[in-house]
Design a protein around this motif. Sequence first.
Motif, PDB file in Angstrom:
ATOM      1  N   HIS A  91       0.798  -1.223   0.000  1.00 17.32           N
ATOM      2  CA  HIS A  91       0.000   0.000   0.000  1.00 17.32           C
ATOM      3  C   HIS A  91       0.838   1.284   0.000  1.00 17.32           C
ATOM      4  O   HIS A  91       0.314   2.350   0.320  1.00 17.32           O
ATOM      5  CB  HIS A  91      -0.937   0.002   1.206  1.00 17.32           C
ATOM      6  N   ALA A  92       2.100   1.196  -0.396  1.00 18.19           N
ATOM      7  CA  ALA A  92       2.977   2.376  -0.376  1.00 18.19           C
ATOM      8  C   ALA A  92       2.398   3.542  -1.163  1.00 18.19           C
ATOM      9  O   ALA A  92       2.405   4.685  -0.683  1.00 18.19           O
ATOM     10  CB  ALA A  92       4.358   2.008  -0.900  1.00 18.19           C
ATOM     11  N   SER A  93       1.876   3.279  -2.338  1.00 15.62           N
ATOM     12  CA  SER A  93       1.332   4.368  -3.165  1.00 15.62           C
ATOM     13  C   SER A  93       0.145   5.039  -2.494  1.00 15.62           C
ATOM     14  O   SER A  93      -0.003   6.265  -2.549  1.00 15.62           O
ATOM     15  CB  SER A  93       0.917   3.846  -4.538  1.00 15.62           C
ATOM     16  N   ARG A  94      -0.683   4.252  -1.838  1.00 16.57           N
ATOM     17  CA  ARG A  94      -1.840   4.825  -1.136  1.00 16.57           C
ATOM     18  C   ARG A  94      -1.382   5.693   0.028  1.00 16.57           C
ATOM     19  O   ARG A  94      -1.892   6.795   0.223  1.00 16.57           O
ATOM     20  CB  ARG A  94      -2.766   3.710  -0.639  1.00 16.57           C
ATOM     21  N   TYR A  95      -0.415   5.218   0.794  1.00 16.64           N
ATOM     22  CA  TYR A  95       0.108   6.029   1.894  1.00 16.64           C
ATOM     23  C   TYR A  95       0.744   7.309   1.364  1.00 16.64           C
ATOM     24  O   TYR A  95       0.572   8.383   1.948  1.00 16.64           O
ATOM     25  CB  TYR A  95       1.140   5.245   2.712  1.00 16.64           C
ATOM     26  N   HIS A  96       1.442   7.199   0.255  1.00 19.20           N
ATOM     27  CA  HIS A  96       2.083   8.380  -0.327  1.00 19.20           C
ATOM     28  C   HIS A  96       1.029   9.411  -0.738  1.00 19.20           C
ATOM     29  O   HIS A  96       1.171  10.606  -0.458  1.00 19.20           O
ATOM     30  CB  HIS A  96       2.930   7.978  -1.532  1.00 19.20           C
TER      31      HIS A  96
END
Length: 102
Positions: A91-96
């Motif tokens: 979920h890195a992109s969502r957190y970003h």
Amino acid sequence: MPYKEWELPLDDGMVLLISRLTVNGRVRTFRVVLLAERGGRLRCLTRYDTAHGYPHQDILDKDENTLAKIVIPTDDLDEAFQHAINDLKTHASRYHKTFGQD
């Protein structure tokens, strides 16, 4: 007591900073931090760790202030450590997008 620290590069210039301390092959403490370049420097978007004596995720605002702590509902630190890595990789992109806004 082996201590290990490493970085795991992700897409879009993000990186996971990972550290753990193991005793007899079992995780005793850990930290998994999602970093992204924002405003010319690496900033922490969110992190999992075992500070305060329990595994949890710190939800941060754009200024890296803690908004909330989410407890990981397990006493198994090996399981919590793997959960932290898997969640941040997945979920890195969502957190970003959510927490890394200027």
